[in-house]
Design a protein around this motif. Sequence first.
Motif, PDB file in Angstrom:
ATOM      1  N   ASP A 196       0.917  -1.461   0.006  1.00 48.76           N
ATOM      2  CA  ASP A 196       0.110  -0.435   0.186  1.00 48.76           C
ATOM      3  C   ASP A 196       0.943   1.371   0.442  1.00 48.76           C
ATOM      4  O   ASP A 196       0.373   2.755   0.008  1.00 48.76           O
ATOM      5  CB  ASP A 196      -1.339  -0.692   1.108  1.00 48.76           C
ATOM      6  N   HIS A 197       2.155   1.381   0.104  1.00 50.70           N
ATOM      7  CA  HIS A 197       3.261   2.611   0.542  1.00 50.70           C
ATOM      8  C   HIS A 197       3.621   2.623  -1.335  1.00 50.70           C
ATOM      9  O   HIS A 197       5.017   2.833  -0.960  1.00 50.70           O
ATOM     10  CB  HIS A 197       3.945   2.245   1.890  1.00 50.70           C
ATOM     11  N   VAL A 198       4.137   1.443  -2.455  1.00 48.14           N
ATOM     12  CA  VAL A 198       5.090   1.567  -3.136  1.00 48.14           C
ATOM     13  C   VAL A 198       4.227   2.732  -4.676  1.00 48.14           C
ATOM     14  O   VAL A 198       3.370   3.424  -3.971  1.00 48.14           O
ATOM     15  CB  VAL A 198       4.346   0.443  -4.936  1.00 48.14           C
ATOM     16  N   PRO A 199       5.329   3.406  -4.019  1.00 47.03           N
ATOM     17  CA  PRO A 199       5.424   4.658  -4.816  1.00 47.03           C
ATOM     18  C   PRO A 199       4.512   4.630  -6.304  1.00 47.03           C
ATOM     19  O   PRO A 199       5.206   3.674  -7.005  1.00 47.03           O
ATOM     20  CB  PRO A 199       6.410   5.628  -5.226  1.00 47.03           C
ATOM     21  N   VAL A 200       3.869   5.143  -6.205  1.00 45.88           N
ATOM     22  CA  VAL A 200       2.726   5.412  -8.610  1.00 45.88           C
ATOM     23  C   VAL A 200       4.188   6.187  -9.091  1.00 45.88           C
ATOM     24  O   VAL A 200       3.276   7.725  -8.262  1.00 45.88           O
ATOM     25  CB  VAL A 200       1.357   5.538  -7.854  1.00 45.88           C
ATOM     26  N   VAL A 201       4.147   5.997 -10.072  1.00 42.43           N
ATOM     27  CA  VAL A 201       5.147   7.397 -11.058  1.00 42.43           C
ATOM     28  C   VAL A 201       4.324   6.662 -12.342  1.00 42.43           C
ATOM     29  O   VAL A 201       4.699   7.668 -12.851  1.00 42.43           O
ATOM     30  CB  VAL A 201       6.620   6.416 -10.970  1.00 42.43           C
ATOM     31  N   GLY A 202       3.175   5.859 -12.123  1.00 40.48           N
ATOM     32  CA  GLY A 202       2.365   6.865 -13.311  1.00 40.48           C
ATOM     33  C   GLY A 202       0.956   6.033 -13.410  1.00 40.48           C
ATOM     34  O   GLY A 202       0.424   5.433 -12.185  1.00 40.48           O
ATOM     35  N   ARG A 203       0.254   6.350 -14.052  1.00 37.04           N
ATOM     36  CA  ARG A 203      -1.206   5.388 -13.944  1.00 37.04           C
ATOM     37  C   ARG A 203      -1.279   4.325 -15.269  1.00 37.04           C
ATOM     38  O   ARG A 203      -0.178   3.504 -15.567  1.00 37.04           O
ATOM     39  CB  ARG A 203      -2.202   6.424 -14.060  1.00 37.04           C
ATOM     40  N   GLY A 204      -2.350   4.561 -15.637  1.00 39.22           N
ATOM     41  CA  GLY A 204      -2.521   3.539 -17.044  1.00 39.22           C
ATOM     42  C   GLY A 204      -1.897   3.381 -18.416  1.00 39.22           C
ATOM     43  O   GLY A 204      -1.719   2.112 -18.717  1.00 39.22           O
ATOM     44  N   THR A 205      -1.396   4.271 -18.819  1.00 35.53           N
ATOM     45  CA  THR A 205      -1.263   4.317 -19.545  1.00 35.53           C
ATOM     46  C   THR A 205       0.595   4.867 -19.470  1.00 35.53           C
ATOM     47  O   THR A 205       1.135   5.545 -18.875  1.00 35.53           O
ATOM     48  CB  THR A 205      -1.326   5.160 -20.559  1.00 35.53           C
ATOM     49  N   LEU A 206       1.613   4.223 -20.515  1.00 38.00           N
ATOM     50  CA  LEU A 206       3.421   5.247 -20.326  1.00 38.00           C
ATOM     51  C   LEU A 206       3.131   6.209 -20.316  1.00 38.00           C
ATOM     52  O   LEU A 206       3.585   7.048 -19.795  1.00 38.00           O
ATOM     53  CB  LEU A 206       3.734   4.415 -21.934  1.00 38.00           C
ATOM     54  N   ASP A 207       1.667   6.737 -21.082  1.00 38.40           N
ATOM     55  CA  ASP A 207       2.273   8.874 -21.416  1.00 38.40           C
ATOM     56  C   ASP A 207       2.232   9.140 -20.433  1.00 38.40           C
ATOM     57  O   ASP A 207       2.460  10.166 -19.945  1.00 38.40           O
ATOM     58  CB  ASP A 207       0.742   8.831 -23.079  1.00 38.40           C
ATOM     59  N   SER A 208       1.532   8.531 -19.206  1.00 40.87           N
ATOM     60  CA  SER A 208       1.045   9.439 -18.067  1.00 40.87           C
ATOM     61  C   SER A 208       2.594   8.989 -16.790  1.00 40.87           C
ATOM     62  O   SER A 208       2.494   9.420 -15.483  1.00 40.87           O
ATOM     63  CB  SER A 208       0.144   8.424 -16.906  1.00 40.87           C
ATOM     64  N   ILE A 209       2.931   8.070 -17.547  1.00 38.88           N
ATOM     65  CA  ILE A 209       4.295   7.549 -16.397  1.00 38.88           C
ATOM     66  C   ILE A 209       5.628   9.470 -16.068  1.00 38.88           C
ATOM     67  O   ILE A 209       6.207   9.991 -17.505  1.00 38.88           O
ATOM     68  CB  ILE A 209       5.499   6.508 -16.796  1.00 38.88           C
ATOM     69  N   SER A 210       6.134   9.343 -15.406  1.00 37.16           N
ATOM     70  CA  SER A 210       6.720  10.733 -15.018  1.00 37.16           C
ATOM     71  C   SER A 210       8.696   9.793 -14.950  1.00 37.16           C
ATOM     72  O   SER A 210       8.584   9.363 -14.034  1.00 37.16           O
ATOM     73  CB  SER A 210       6.628  11.195 -13.770  1.00 37.16           C
ATOM     74  N   ALA A 211       8.834  10.659 -16.201  1.00 36.71           N
ATOM     75  CA  ALA A 211      10.561  10.181 -16.252  1.00 36.71           C
ATOM     76  C   ALA A 211      10.875  10.802 -14.546  1.00 36.71           C
ATOM     77  O   ALA A 211      11.871  10.136 -14.006  1.00 36.71           O
ATOM     78  CB  ALA A 211      11.325  11.099 -16.782  1.00 36.71           C
ATOM     79  N   GLU A 212      10.724  12.229 -14.268  1.00 43.63           N
ATOM     80  CA  GLU A 212      11.065  12.572 -13.282  1.00 43.63           C
ATOM     81  C   GLU A 212      11.001  11.811 -11.823  1.00 43.63           C
ATOM     82  O   GLU A 212      11.677  12.123 -11.132  1.00 43.63           O
ATOM     83  CB  GLU A 212      11.387  14.196 -12.769  1.00 43.63           C
ATOM     84  N   ALA A 213       9.938  11.119 -11.814  1.00 51.85           N
ATOM     85  CA  ALA A 213       9.614  10.323 -10.442  1.00 51.85           C
ATOM     86  C   ALA A 213      10.305   9.603 -10.521  1.00 51.85           C
ATOM     87  O   ALA A 213      10.979   9.057  -9.079  1.00 51.85           O
ATOM     88  CB  ALA A 213       7.819   9.934 -10.687  1.00 51.85           C
ATOM     89  N   ILE A 214      10.309   8.219 -11.390  1.00 54.94           N
ATOM     90  CA  ILE A 214      11.378   7.258 -11.351  1.00 54.94           C
ATOM     91  C   ILE A 214      12.607   7.835 -10.870  1.00 54.94           C
ATOM     92  O   ILE A 214      13.374   6.876 -10.337  1.00 54.94           O
ATOM     93  CB  ILE A 214      11.235   7.170 -12.822  1.00 54.94           C
ATOM     94  N   ILE A 215      13.495   8.677 -11.361  1.00 58.56           N
ATOM     95  CA  ILE A 215      14.556   8.792 -11.560  1.00 58.56           C
ATOM     96  C   ILE A 215      15.098   9.416  -9.720  1.00 58.56           C
ATOM     97  O   ILE A 215      16.053   9.354  -9.045  1.00 58.56           O
ATOM     98  CB  ILE A 215      14.750  10.560 -12.458  1.00 58.56           C
ATOM     99  N   ALA A 216      14.044   9.997  -9.313  1.00 54.38           N
ATOM    100  CA  ALA A 216      14.171  10.459  -8.074  1.00 54.38           C
ATOM    101  C   ALA A 216      14.012   8.986  -7.137  1.00 54.38           C
ATOM    102  O   ALA A 216      14.546   9.352  -6.321  1.00 54.38           O
ATOM    103  CB  ALA A 216      13.059  11.376  -7.271  1.00 54.38           C
ATOM    104  N   ARG A 217      13.660   8.264  -7.528  1.00 56.52           N
ATOM    105  CA  ARG A 217      13.519   6.866  -6.807  1.00 56.52           C
ATOM    106  C   ARG A 217      14.805   6.095  -7.019  1.00 56.52           C
ATOM    107  O   ARG A 217      15.020   5.226  -6.148  1.00 56.52           O
ATOM    108  CB  ARG A 217      12.407   5.532  -6.900  1.00 56.52           C
ATOM    109  N   ARG A 218      15.711   6.765  -7.606  1.00 58.92           N
ATOM    110  CA  ARG A 218      17.005   5.332  -8.002  1.00 58.92           C
ATOM    111  C   ARG A 218      16.472   4.276  -8.161  1.00 58.92           C
ATOM    112  O   ARG A 218      17.290   3.409  -7.490  1.00 58.92           O
ATOM    113  CB  ARG A 218      17.355   6.171  -6.982  1.00 58.92           C
ATOM    114  N   PRO A 219      16.201   3.575  -9.418  1.00 56.41           N
ATOM    115  CA  PRO A 219      16.184   2.371  -9.613  1.00 56.41           C
ATOM    116  C   PRO A 219      16.917   1.782  -9.750  1.00 56.41           C
ATOM    117  O   PRO A 219      17.960   2.398 -10.649  1.00 56.41           O
ATOM    118  CB  PRO A 219      14.674   2.146  -9.693  1.00 56.41           C
TER     119      PRO A 219
END
Length: 372
Positions: A97-120
Amino acid sequence: MVTVPMALARILGVLALGLAALLGQARADAPIRVTDLAGREVVLARPAGRIVLGAWVSLDALSLIHPDPVGLLAGWADGGANGIQPAILRAKFPAIDHVPVVGRGTLDSISAEAIIARRPDLVVASTFDVQRFGSGPAALPPVLARLEAAGIPVVVVDFFLEPLAHTEPSLRILGRLIGRETEAEAFIGFYRGRLDRIAGRLAGARPAPRSLFLHAFAARPDCCFTAGPGSVDGLIRAAGGGNVGAERLTAPIGQVSVEFLLARNPDVYVATGVGAPSGFALGPGVTANRATEGFAGLLRRPELSALGAVSGRRAHGLWHLFVHTPAHIVAVELLAKWLHPELFADIDPRATLDEINSRFLAAPLTGTFWVD
């Protein structure tokens, strides 16, 4: 006969052990290299411990080969199959329930900045999201290309568009990238054995062709969404059926008219459902009584009750989310039994699901996943 003094033998033994350790360390230090389903080479310095899942990549695949798949997640795109995952995994892995959400149901909604901040260590994307961009290292959508430019590896897998062709290589890819190759091969062996059993029996018996209409999201008031070529079509064909939807559609999913369905009058009717607050529902937490009552209510709709498959008791319900997970082998067995009951009377999909639950899944699938 030449004998080796005891002291020398000990020295040689120590040297052999040291050489083996050095070779093992060299292998451990070697980069991990895979070729993904887009034909791109992906290289990791070490197994990924922090992963972001894209919009069309279900956590189920990781759940089959890792004991704590939620612990791997640095983020995910909500929606689709991943919208169901909390209900399946919450009891054992409340952190879902606490996994960060980086986007919604489509690729277009994904935030590159949010992912980079997570440092995966790794981003896992789906062929469904990238297919319109072609293949090859220069063909990634802009959001994923930005991630790679920032030094975050991206791998493309597929468990949805071509599940029979892509499930095994995709699991091997993931197993290698997260250091769970043995577990991936164990499930692949189990999966392949069951598929081969069905294929061999169909090849030997050559049963008469039977048509099947898959009514996707059947609880919707607007009839009739169904499967075209790709995706579920492959599962139907593997089970020895002809997919009625593929006669009309050109995409993996689409809508046909009630008039088309009634005119085609398929041999077997299969409605897919997910969890729903009322009406026809299947999936985690759904009781058998609720599934049976909801299915009976669905079949009373005029456009469905007129089908020969309904009056002939060849109508069935199937959990829709099987199409997103390698556990779709259960669905193939069910479809085979529904299409050719005389040929597959001894096959037990319940036993197959029970074995998947006990041997592989990090958290078992519990609920009602099909109904007759």
